[in-house]
Write a protein that holds these residues in place. Structure first.
Motif, mmCIF file in Angstrom:
data_model
loop_
_atom_site.group_PDB
_atom_site.id
_atom_site.type_symbol
_atom_site.label_atom_id
_atom_site.label_comp_id
_atom_site.label_asym_id
_atom_site.label_seq_id
_atom_site.Cartn_x
_atom_site.Cartn_y
_atom_site.Cartn_z
ATOM 1 N N ARG A 6 1.006 -1.182 -0.025
ATOM 2 C CA ARG A 6 -0.069 0.149 -0.069
ATOM 3 C C ARG A 6 1.225 1.375 -0.264
ATOM 4 O O ARG A 6 0.143 2.168 -0.477
ATOM 5 C CB ARG A 6 -0.804 -0.828 1.301
ATOM 6 N N ARG A 9 2.203 2.496 -3.746
ATOM 7 C CA ARG A 9 0.699 2.754 -4.012
ATOM 8 C C ARG A 9 0.606 3.884 -3.852
ATOM 9 O O ARG A 9 -0.707 5.218 -4.611
ATOM 10 C CB ARG A 9 -0.889 2.439 -4.092
ATOM 11 N N LEU A 10 1.114 5.355 -3.386
ATOM 12 C CA LEU A 10 1.180 6.161 -2.721
ATOM 13 C C LEU A 10 1.693 7.199 -3.873
ATOM 14 O O LEU A 10 1.545 7.800 -4.013
ATOM 15 C CB LEU A 10 1.669 6.761 -1.457
ATOM 16 N N GLY A 187 -0.737 11.304 2.331
ATOM 17 C CA GLY A 187 -2.038 10.454 2.487
ATOM 18 C C GLY A 187 -2.815 10.446 1.433
ATOM 19 O O GLY A 187 -2.364 10.876 0.472
ATOM 20 N N PRO A 188 -3.810 9.291 0.790
ATOM 21 C CA PRO A 188 -4.855 10.043 -0.102
ATOM 22 C C PRO A 188 -5.305 11.301 -0.638
ATOM 23 O O PRO A 188 -6.208 11.263 0.886
ATOM 24 C CB PRO A 188 -5.778 8.702 0.432
ATOM 25 N N ASP A 213 -10.330 6.271 0.332
ATOM 26 C CA ASP A 213 -9.705 5.786 1.642
ATOM 27 C C ASP A 213 -7.946 5.001 1.259
ATOM 28 O O ASP A 213 -7.382 4.883 2.000
ATOM 29 C CB ASP A 213 -10.502 4.191 2.240
ATOM 30 N N THR A 214 -8.228 4.680 0.129
ATOM 31 C CA THR A 214 -6.924 4.445 -0.319
ATOM 32 C C THR A 214 -6.034 5.560 -1.687
ATOM 33 O O THR A 214 -7.354 5.617 -1.519
ATOM 34 C CB THR A 214 -6.678 3.476 -0.149
ATOM 35 N N ASP A 234 -5.838 2.058 -8.770
ATOM 36 C CA ASP A 234 -4.837 2.135 -8.734
ATOM 37 C C ASP A 234 -3.569 1.865 -9.096
ATOM 38 O O ASP A 234 -2.021 1.121 -8.693
ATOM 39 C CB ASP A 234 -5.031 1.898 -6.738
#
Length: 376
Positions: A6, A9-10, A187-188, A213-214, A234
């Motif tokens: 994760r 994925r940022l 963050g997202p 949220d992501t 993503d």
């Protein structure tokens, strides 16, 4: 990407897969400004060529084709979907980092979106990127009389975040933009809608439409069956949101989100979807082995608040890098087709291939392709 965590994925521009030796060399390049700049210039000298412009197509008279309150229309006013995308003459790339005059030492330009005004003048909105700058990216604008010969204008939207993917359209007389926000360590980032107070140069935020949220990227909207729909992904999973009102502050997530799971070759938008009477033609980046390596075309055949179905169009491939040396030899991850009466006029972007692991990732440039009309 190095791994499938994760945290990775940022990244708005995911890392390329590389072995440990190459990763170590790249860390050395990044840690030294002199070495990094030397590598970048080597990549530009090796892969970038000045177009000869000896074979420029005759411009198409658009007339009043886009003189309407909503552009593009839904469904699109076209004789058929685009097919067989090919580079135009010897004019590419039409825009590079060297054309940018107001964003410092610019490294690359990418994520092109076209727009045609009521008078038939072409506009191009795109990301300008500078490594080791804050913010690293903003939205710029260029203009053209014929869609082939482009003149850089200026940066038109800059915040304290990395901005890219300037999805531009007109709805009921107003110009809107949905740039992708990359907040990095914050963050997202939400999806923020902008409206032009003075097109093309002044944009004001309307509000946040979606707050995932992501980390999700490249929100691409269409009007389908009297609703607004937005696709966002993503690089592995694809999500959808919908709303009756474009400016609503709380779009509804699709009941089946993510609507596509574990499809890295087609789960992140890669350009403007096209709405036809019975389907939506969507373009997705292939991130399976390298970020944004090519663009696939998918037909969305069912889209409701609870269902989603799509399938590759033909063999699925829309545009892909040709290999060898050149501005787009290693990757192509954006496609924006506009019907002009004779065919489809398309903005694309590309990145170098040979040696990219050491020459740097930030060599994107913009080109123009043409596509024929599929009448079947």
């Amino acid at each position: 990407m190095d791994t499938d965590t994760r945290a990775n994925r940022l990244l708005a521009h995911a890392r390329y897969r590389a072995d440990s030796g190459v990763r170590s060399l790249r860390r050395v390049l990044a840690s030294s400004t002199l070495v990094e700049r030397t590598a970048w210039h080597a990549g530009e000298r090796l892969h970038m060529r000045t177009p000869t412009n000896r074979h420029r197509p005759e411009p198409v008279d658009l007339g009043e084709r886009y003189d309407r309150e909503t552009v593009p229309s839904s469904p699109v006013d076209a004789d058929g979907p685009p097919s067989d995308f090919e580079p135009v003459g010897d004019i590419n790339p039409v825009l590079t980092a060297a054309d940018v005059t107001d964003f410092g030492r610019t490294d690359c330009v990418a994520d092109p979106f076209l727009f045609v005004s009521e008078t038939g003048r072409w506009h191009l909105f795109f990301e300008v990127y500078t490594h080791n700058r804050t913010p690293t990216a903003a939205i710029a604008h260029a203009e053209s009389d014929d869609g082939y010969d482009w003149t850089y204008d200026r940066v038109v939207l800059e915040t304290d975040e990395h901005l890219s993917y300037p999805y531009v359209f007109r709805w009921e007389g107003d110009h809107y933009m949905l740039p992708d926000r990359w907040a990095k360590e914050r963050g997202p980032a939400p999806v923020t809608l902008y409206r032009a107070s003075s097109f093309p140069g002044t944009w004001e935020p309307v509000g946040d439409l979606v707050a995932p949220d992501t980390p999700l990227h490249d929100f691409s909207v269409v009007r389908w069956e009297d609703r607004w729909w937005g696709l966002i992904g993503d690089g592995r999973d694809l999500y959808a949101y919908y709303s009756d009102d474009l400016e609503s502050p709380a779009w509804t997530p699709h009941e089946a989100n993510p609507i596509v799971r574990d499809r890295p070759k087609a789960a992140r938008p890669g350009g403007r979807p096209l709405v036809f009477d019975d389907r939506i033609l969507a373009f997705y980046q292939d991130c399976a082995t390298r970020y944004g390596e090519r663009v696939h075309a998918y037909e969305i055949t069912e889209l409701t608040p609870s269902t989603y179905e799509d399938r590759p169009r033909g063999d699925g491939l829309a545009v892909a890098p040709p290999g060898g040396l050149g501005w787009n030899s290693g990757a192509m991850h954006q496609l924006d087709p506009w019907f002009d009466g004779d065919g489809w006029h398309c903005a694309v972007d590309g990145n170098l291939g040979l040696g990219y692991q050491l020459l740097g990732e930030h060599h994107w440039a913009i080109g123009i392709y043409r596509a024929s009309v599929d009448r079947d």
